[in-house]
Design a protein around this motif. Structure first.
Motif, PDB file in Angstrom:
ATOM      1  N   ARG A   1      43.999 -10.797  26.785  1.00 60.65           N
ATOM      2  CA  ARG A   1      45.342 -11.134  27.251  1.00 60.65           C
ATOM      3  C   ARG A   1      46.393 -10.633  26.259  1.00 60.65           C
ATOM      4  O   ARG A   1      47.439 -10.105  26.649  1.00 60.65           O
ATOM      5  N   SER A   2      46.105 -10.789  24.961  1.00 62.35           N
ATOM      6  CA  SER A   2      47.061 -10.364  23.945  1.00 62.35           C
ATOM      7  C   SER A   2      47.233  -8.846  23.940  1.00 62.35           C
ATOM      8  O   SER A   2      48.352  -8.329  23.816  1.00 62.35           O
ATOM      9  N   ALA A   3      46.123  -8.120  24.076  1.00 62.29           N
ATOM     10  CA  ALA A   3      46.193  -6.654  24.057  1.00 62.29           C
ATOM     11  C   ALA A   3      46.682  -6.093  25.381  1.00 62.29           C
ATOM     12  O   ALA A   3      47.156  -4.948  25.437  1.00 62.29           O
ATOM     13  N   GLY A   4      46.572  -6.885  26.455  1.00 63.60           N
ATOM     14  CA  GLY A   4      46.890  -6.405  27.787  1.00 63.60           C
ATOM     15  C   GLY A   4      45.638  -5.879  28.461  1.00 63.60           C
ATOM     16  O   GLY A   4      44.968  -5.000  27.898  1.00 63.60           O
TER      17      GLY A   4
ATOM     18  N   GLN B   1      44.452  -3.419  18.630  1.00 59.27           N
ATOM     19  CA  GLN B   1      45.520  -3.977  17.788  1.00 59.27           C
ATOM     20  C   GLN B   1      46.888  -3.421  18.186  1.00 59.27           C
ATOM     21  O   GLN B   1      47.881  -4.152  18.160  1.00 59.27           O
TER      22      GLN B   1
ATOM     23  N   ASP C   1      41.305 -14.456  25.311  1.00 56.02           N
ATOM     24  CA  ASP C   1      42.603 -14.537  24.643  1.00 56.02           C
ATOM     25  C   ASP C   1      42.983 -13.198  24.025  1.00 56.02           C
ATOM     26  O   ASP C   1      44.145 -12.774  24.090  1.00 56.02           O
ATOM     27  N   GLY C   2      42.001 -12.513  23.417  1.00 57.42           N
ATOM     28  CA  GLY C   2      42.271 -11.212  22.825  1.00 57.42           C
ATOM     29  C   GLY C   2      42.615 -10.171  23.872  1.00 57.42           C
ATOM     30  O   GLY C   2      43.482  -9.313  23.649  1.00 57.42           O
TER      31      GLY C   2
ATOM     32  N   ALA D   1      48.032  -5.368  21.141  1.00 64.17           N
ATOM     33  CA  ALA D   1      48.483  -6.713  20.794  1.00 64.17           C
ATOM     34  C   ALA D   1      49.850  -6.698  20.122  1.00 64.17           C
ATOM     35  O   ALA D   1      50.603  -7.685  20.179  1.00 64.17           O
TER      36      ALA D   1
ATOM     37  N   ASP E   1      36.282 -15.918  20.785  1.00 62.61           N
ATOM     38  CA  ASP E   1      37.329 -15.050  20.243  1.00 62.61           C
ATOM     39  C   ASP E   1      36.836 -13.600  20.212  1.00 62.61           C
ATOM     40  O   ASP E   1      37.490 -12.704  20.728  1.00 62.61           O
ATOM     41  N   GLN E   2      35.659 -13.365  19.599  1.00 58.35           N
ATOM     42  CA  GLN E   2      35.080 -12.033  19.562  1.00 58.35           C
ATOM     43  C   GLN E   2      33.627 -12.136  19.115  1.00 58.35           C
ATOM     44  O   GLN E   2      33.214 -13.127  18.516  1.00 58.35           O
TER      45      GLN E   2
ATOM     46  N   ARG F   1      45.289 -22.487  15.968  1.00 56.12           N
ATOM     47  CA  ARG F   1      44.928 -22.734  17.366  1.00 56.12           C
ATOM     48  C   ARG F   1      43.967 -23.904  17.536  1.00 56.12           C
ATOM     49  O   ARG F   1      43.664 -24.295  18.665  1.00 56.12           O
TER      50      ARG F   1
ATOM     51  N   GLU G   1      40.657 -14.114  34.038  1.00 63.45           N
ATOM     52  CA  GLU G   1      40.864 -14.012  32.587  1.00 63.45           C
ATOM     53  C   GLU G   1      39.573 -13.520  31.951  1.00 63.45           C
ATOM     54  O   GLU G   1      38.873 -14.273  31.268  1.00 63.45           O
TER      55      GLU G   1
END
Length: 472
Positions: free
Chosen positions: A416-419, A467, A413-414, A470, A380-381, A343, A440
């Motif tokens: 969004r990925s996990a919902g 996880q 981003d995390g 995601a 990111d975290q 990324r 976001e």
């Protein structure tokens, strides 16, 4: 094993000062150089090393001498030069020889030496018949005491062993040659936090001499034996590792350490400046920016996000490992690892702060810090934890309890990925706080106050839940 004598001088040791220092053994000793001139050695006539002198380092960060050497030495006011002379223990007079090298430097240039009382200006006669050291084999660093096919062994004897430039070089060379680095020390020695981090994971080890069991691993407690050219765990009749009695837990300390670990990921454009997130964390938790940065200890450069970015860019695509330190009044150390990822550019930072028994870690500032970092889309975290440990952040050779989770923050981003709906409703008795842009958001999960180890299974369930989201 080497004995170290350090000269701290307000003026740079120039060629004439170094020559005067190197004359400490009289005219019969030879002078050699190695590692592109970074190391100068006083040698016996046949090349056997007696004293290794590192290139002087300009230290511009307040408090580094006191942090690494304790209160036994007064560093010069303002920036000063740090010059290490390391004597081989293969010759009884070598330590006096190193002291004479350092003493001659401080006599000419002013300043102080460590340890106190080691400096002199005498000429130390050397009886070459008593020298047992041999030249470093196979291009090894001159302070590697034992080099086998699998291991580079360095023996050190000073109260605090730090991740110095020469140890960093040995570690890097060991990795390149697929060897372990094993540092052997007497009991009572401590490691700096950066060196402890660098040694994490076998086969690298901190080997502590012990009168009862011989040797044990200062980080795991395993009793060690020299086997097939390396220190490896001893086994009992059942084939299980044995823990040294000296590694047992001491009485609980009231001092604590706050650990803030986070990752940011950035687009690799020409305007990228790294270190801003780390600076923001430092500011939020201490009220000040980092005092200095560098690649080894002592940490020698005034804090500059632009300069550390330039170094990381020059080293790309190879990863860059950096260190940062804070004001001496608030013990704080950080490691920053910069790597190229799919990324873009990832910066992994771990900031550790020390607090005394009468000092409260600023847990109430953690959520505000998470909000500050979440305002940047690069977060990111972030994981925050608290542990019982020394205020000065030094690592002792005995058991220390692991940290206990305080909070976990998942970047936009995390989420969004996990919902978002999935991430907002973990199957636990906690609800996250949304941070950053409402469209976001990042999510901040409060796990506890760092005193209840039950927060660990909660964190495990939370991360497993995220996880699964995601993976959908």
């Amino acid at each position: 094993m080497t004995k170290d004598v350090i000269a701290l001088t307000p003026k740079m040791p120039d060629t004439w000062a170094l020559l005067a220092g190197l004359y400490a053994g009289g005219p019969d000793l030879a002078v050699d150089t190695g590692h592109d001139g970074a190391v100068v050695q006083l040698c016996a006539a046949d090349g056997r090393p007696l004293v290794s002198l590192e290139a002087p380092l300009l230290v511009q960060v307040p408090g580094e001498a006191e942090r690494l050497l304790g209160g036994q030495v007064e560093a010069p006011q303002g920036p000063f030069w740090w010059t290490e002379a390391r004597a081989s223990t293969a010759l009884p007079e070598a330590e006096r020889l190193a002291g004479s090298v350092a003493g001659r430097l401080t006599t000419l240039l002013g300043g102080a030496t460590w340890p106190p009382g080691a400096a002199s200006t005498e000429v130390v006669p050397v009886n070459e018949a008593e020298v047992s050291a041999r030249p470093a084999a196979g291009g090894a660093h001159p302070t590697v005491d034992v080099l086998t096919e699998s291991t580079a062994v360095v023996m050190c004897d000073r109260p605090l062993i730090a991740l110095t430039a020469w140890l960093s070089h040995i570690l890097r060379t060991a990795v390149e040659s697929r060897r372990a680095l094993q540092i052997v020390t007497p009991p009572g020695v401590r490691l700096s936090l950066p060196l402890r981090t660098a040694l994490t994971g076998a086969p690298n080890r901190w080997v502590v001499k012990d009168p009862d069991c011989g040797y044990y691993d200062g980080l795991s407690g395993a009793v060690l034996r020299w086997q097939d050219g390396t220190f490896a765990p001893a086994r009992d009749a059942k084939g299980e590792a044995v823990v040294a009695e000296a590694f047992g837990a001491p009485p609980l300390t009231s001092e604590r350490q706050l650990i803030v670990a986070f990752r940011t990921v950035h687009n690799p454009d020409e305007n990228l400046v790294l270190g801003h997130a780390l600076e923001a964390a430092w500011q939020a938790l201490t009220g000040a920016a980092p005092a200095g940065w560098g690649t080894a200890e002592p940490i020698n450069l005034p804090w500059s996000a632009r300069q550390l970015t330039d170094l990381a860019r020059d080293r790309a695509p190879e990863p860059t490992q950096l260190l940062a330190v804070g004001d001496p009044a608030r013990p704080a150390l950080a490691g920053l690892r910069v790597t190229r990822v799919e990324r873009g550019v990832a910066a992994d930072a771990t900031l550790t702060l020390g607090y005394g028994a009468d000092e409260a870690p600023p847990l109430d500032a953690v959520q505000a810090l998470a909000a500050t970092l979440a305002a940047d889309p690069g977060l990111d975290q972030m994981f925050v934890s608290l542990r019982r440990g020394r205020r000065d952040l030094a690592v002792p050779a005995h058991f220390e309890a692991p940290p206990i989770p305080v909070s976990y923050t998942l970047g936009a981003d995390g989420v969004r990925s996990a919902g978002l709906a999935h991430a907002e409703r973990p199957p636990l008795a906690l609800r996250p706080v949304p941070l950053g842009p409402p469209s976001e958001p990042a999510l901040h999960y409060v796990l506890g106050d760092g005193t209840d180890a039950a927060a660990w299974p909660v964190l495990e369930q939370l991360t497993a839940h995220l996880q699964r989201g995601a993976a959908l």
